[in-house]
Design an enzyme around this catalytic site. Structure first.
Site, PDB file in Angstrom:
ATOM      1  N   ASP A  79     -64.811  22.461  73.401  1.00 31.36           N
ATOM      2  CA  ASP A  79     -65.092  23.507  73.801  1.00 31.36           C
ATOM      3  C   ASP A  79     -66.532  23.334  74.877  1.00 31.36           C
ATOM      4  OD1 ASP A  79     -64.741  26.707  74.039  1.00 31.36           O
ATOM      5  OD2 ASP A  79     -66.846  26.438  73.231  1.00 31.36           O
TER       6      ASP A  79
ATOM      7  N   ASP B 194     -63.722  29.806  68.366  1.00 34.57           N
ATOM      8  CA  ASP B 194     -63.421  28.445  67.955  1.00 34.57           C
ATOM      9  C   ASP B 194     -62.700  28.125  66.839  1.00 34.57           C
ATOM     10  OD1 ASP B 194     -64.002  27.805  70.617  1.00 34.57           O
ATOM     11  OD2 ASP B 194     -66.407  27.593  69.915  1.00 34.57           O
TER      12      ASP B 194
ATOM     13  N   ASP C  13     -68.398  25.740  68.501  1.00 32.99           N
ATOM     14  CA  ASP C  13     -69.576  26.272  67.906  1.00 32.99           C
ATOM     15  C   ASP C  13     -69.531  27.591  67.821  1.00 32.99           C
ATOM     16  OD1 ASP C  13     -69.720  26.911  70.482  1.00 32.99           O
ATOM     17  OD2 ASP C  13     -71.773  26.930  70.426  1.00 32.99           O
TER      18      ASP C  13
END
Length: 766
Positions: free
Chosen positions: A454, A657, A653
């Site tokens: 990400d 996610d 994080d």
């Protein structure tokens, strides 16, 4: 589903844990139980509504073992969350308690391991002391004159007395372990030791008192036991070294703390600190528990928690964690998490559960060990029948070869092959800020084909800054920022923080906004002075029919430069554009390069437009860009890659996610992220450093390599040893003593090879 980790005293043999798993795992409400002979503990996953921890403890005791750990105030066996501070409190209160319990036959893990090693050493010394004169007196011993026989007893009767001293007390743990194993429906090394030592000793006793002492194995049995005890002692020393990580973590907790009670500063055991109390920390002190700073400023060394060597500045409002070190000024903080709730206790819990979990290779090794014992017993019986009744050799040769088969096949090496490597691998990871939650993740991390990062907060710093502001005709830049700040003042989005920081730097007053509504993946809507206001991307403007006031070209220019373009509108007209950029983390490019060098494809996932994503990707060397992905679509991107037959790792994080981390074959959570992301992940990187993924993959590969080396050695040893032990190559045979030496050496080699993992060079690990 709840989990609890218990220390189990009495896991003497490598396969003893199977009995605990079998008995506890069969209880109603227990999902599964994994025990670890190397750490002498068991982790149980269970339904708290169907079974209690007390019932689990009783089940362990029903197996014939003692259940013990960091005692809670109600004196129950430890539970899911170990309290590292309780160890200090108990040790201070009862200085001799640990040593006393360590010498109990059961033995324990952690603090008791040293006592366990000492006890086995003492048994070895006693056995050796009785074996030396026995060896000298036996006709097959050294060519020394036979000493006169005292007290009128026959030579064989004296040999019986010496052999009894060499066998009965030194070998008693094996008899206890064999009884426990058979009681729990398990066959382990102790069963084979009892069969070999017990057969030789019982046969010799019968010969001494009933058959005139014509054939005796006193010397062979005693020397055999000397080698077995020596090997077991050295092996236990190696096993004790495997648990260094847990002990090192527990030792980080300071035994005492300074707190403010009734206006007075008092020093109390850390285990007695209560949530809400004011804790006083001076320079050089270890912080006792977790909390929030209320007074003072300082620098704190958090390397034990994150692996980051640089101290972190703390001021009022900052969070501090127990066991970290105060490097400079004195300060006070309110305790928020104490005992088993502290970050250190949670780390210990994760490491314990990871060490007790089982990789697929270990499950196979456990089953193979059981079959190996059965095969050894069958081959031993067949060896006796073939040599004594079929071939017609002497009883001495037949019994000797049978004993040799029982000894050579002891499955210690096979039982130790994987748990030792897993313990050391996960422990080394924990000492470097990499928490691997289970052995399956350790194994799966070695097979990853692609790792998806990400972007925001993972590959980038997650702290975007406003780079440029462009106002539409009739409006000023400050006016655009003030309107944007008014709408974003209650948002937690990183872009909102950048806008608010820009307004703060310009000392601008945010325009009042109300009725704030988030529009997933596009932006937000609010009301400013009774007029509809919008902030977000081009898709939001198009969907709301906003006139772009001729700024389309500027928006394309900014987006083409890889900036995130925030459109600010009010009353159906665009007020201006705010260009925001997020800088990559310093180690991101190196992490991408290292993964690609290891044959792992790297992909970057982001909700940003493709131009912005490709700018960041180009800087980092990422060629696979998954741009304009809405939060709810992240898991779908992982599924799409898995549908291509790829093993996928996901690094994130944030809360959004979590589904993707769960969907991935291995989920990596950056430690600075949310609790939800960390709970959903298989691997937690305590530092906000993407290179931790490289270190985790490297550690996993090194650990799996040691596991495979150990398994191949253990299997190869038995394949070669069985024919020699059974006399297939007669007259070339192996004596029981040499078989014991080979068996012990095999286990020691496996343990030593696993310990080499502590010194293995792995990128990103110290």
């Amino acid at each position: 589903m709840k989990s609890a980790t218990f220390e189990v005293k009495g896991l003497f043999e490598e396969l003893d844990h199977l009995g605990v798993e079998k008995r506890v795992g069969a209880l109603p409400g227990v999902h599964h139980a994994h025990a670890n002979p190397a750490s002498a503990s068991v982790t149980v996953h269970y339904d708290a509504g169907a079974i209690t921890e007390s019932m689990l403890r009783d089940a362990v005791r029903d197996c014939g073992y003692h259940c013990r750990g960091e005692m809670q105030p109600d004196h129950l066996c430890p539970v899911a969350q170990p309290d590292p501070h309780a160890a200090h409190a108990k040790h201070a209160a009862q200085p001799g308690a640990m040593d006393e319990m360590a010498h109990d036959m059961g033995h324990g893990a952690g603090m008791d391991m040293a006592g366990m090693v000492r006890d086995m050493r003492n048994r070895f010394i006693v056995c050796l002391a009785f074996t030396i004169p026995l060896f000298l007196w036996m006709p097959m011993g050294l060519p020394l004159p036979t000493p006169p026989v005292p007290f009128g007893l026959r030579m064989d009767q004296w040999l019986f007395i010496l052999a009894s001293g060499a066998v009965v007390w030194p070998s008693w743990p094996f008899f206890v372990a064999a009884w426990r194993a058979l009681r729990n429906g398990i066959l382990n090394m102790a069963v084979l030791v009892v069969l070999s030592v017990g057969t030789g000793y019982a046969f010799s006793v019968a010969s001494t008192f009933f058959f005139g002492g014509t054939v005796q194995f006193y010397e062979a049995v005693s020397v055999l036991l000397v080698f077995i005890l020596l090997g077991h002692w050295l092996e236990m020393r190696a096993r004790a070294g495997a648990n260094d990580a847990i002990r090192a973590l527990l030792d980080l907790a300071p035994p005492m703390a300074r707190v403010l009670r009734d206006g007075q500063e008092v020093q109390i055991p850390t285990a007695e600190v209560r949530a809400g109390e004011v804790v006083i920390v001076r320079p050089g002190d270890r912080i006792p528990v977790d909390g929030v700073v209320t007074e003072g400023e300082t620098q704190v060394d958090e390397s034990m928690l994150t692996g980051e060597s640089m101290p972190v500045k703390k001021a009022p409002g900052s969070l501090v964690a127990g066991a970290t070190i105060n490097k400079s000024g004195a300060f006070r903080f309110n305790a928020t998490k104490v005992g088993a709730d502290t970050a250190l206790a949670q780390i210990v819990k994760l490491v314990q559960e990871a060490q007790n979990s089982k990789a697929p290779a270990q499950l196979l090794a456990d089953r193979a060990s059981q079959w190996l014992v059965l095969v050894a017993i069958a081959i031993g019986v067949a060896t006796f029948v073939a040599w004594y009744w079929v071939i017609g050799q002497t009883l001495l040769l037949a019994v000797t070869l049978t004993i040799t088969v029982f000894v050579i096949a002891c499955p210690d090496a096979l039982g130790l092959a994987t748990p030792m490597a897993i313990m050391i691998g996960t422990g080394r990871g924990a000492n470097n800020g990499i928490l691997i939650k289970n052995a399956s993740a350790l194994e799966n991390a070695t097979r990853l084909d692609v790792v998806i990062f990400d972007k925001t907060g993972t590959l980038t710093l997650g702290k975007p800054e406003v780079i440029e502001v462009i106002a539409a005709p009739g409006h000023g830049e400050d006016e655009v920022v003030a309107l944007a700040a008014g709408m974003e003042q209650h948002s937690e989005h990183p872009l909102a923080h950048a806008i608010l920081e820009k307004a703060k730097q310009g000392q601008l007053t945010a325009m009042p906004a109300e009725a704030f509504t988030n529009i997933d993946g596009m932006g937000a809507r609010a009301t400013s002075a009774g007029v509809r206001a919008l902030i977000g991307n081009r898709r939001l403007m198009d969907s709301e029919g906003v006139n772009l006031a001729g700024l389309e070209g500027e928006a394309e220019r900014l987006a083409g430069g890889g900036r995130t373009v925030v459109h600010v509108a009010r009353g159906g007209r665009l007020w201006g554009l705010i260009a925001i950029a997020d800088a990559p983390r310093p180690t991101s490019a190196a992490a991408v390069k290292a993964l690609r060098e290891r044959g792992v494809e790297v992909a970057m996932l982001t909700g940003d437009n493709r131009a912005t994503a490709e700018r960041i990707g180009g800087e980092l060397g990422v060629t696979t860009i998954l741009a304009e992905v809405l939060p709810g679509q992240k898991a779908e991107q992982v599924k799409a890659l898995q549908a291509q037959g790829k093993k996928v790792g996901m690094v994130g994080d944030g809360i959004n996610d979590a589904p993707a981390l769960t969907q991935a074959d291995v989920g990596f959570a950056i430690g600075a992220g949310t609790d939800v992301a960390m709970e959903s992940a298989d691997v937690v990187l305590m530092r906000s450093d993407p290179f931790g993924v490289v270190a985790a993959v490297g550690l996993s590969r090194s650990t799996l390599r040691k596991m495979h080396q150990n398994l191949w050695w253990a299997v190869g040893y038995n394949v070669v040893a069985f024919p020699f032990a059974a006399g297939v190559f007669y007259p070339v045979t192996i004596s029981p003593e040499m078989a014991a030496l080979a068996m012990s050496g095999s286990s020691l080699i496996v343990a030593a090879n696993a310990l080499l993992l502590k010194r293995a060079r792995i990128d990103g690990l110290r």
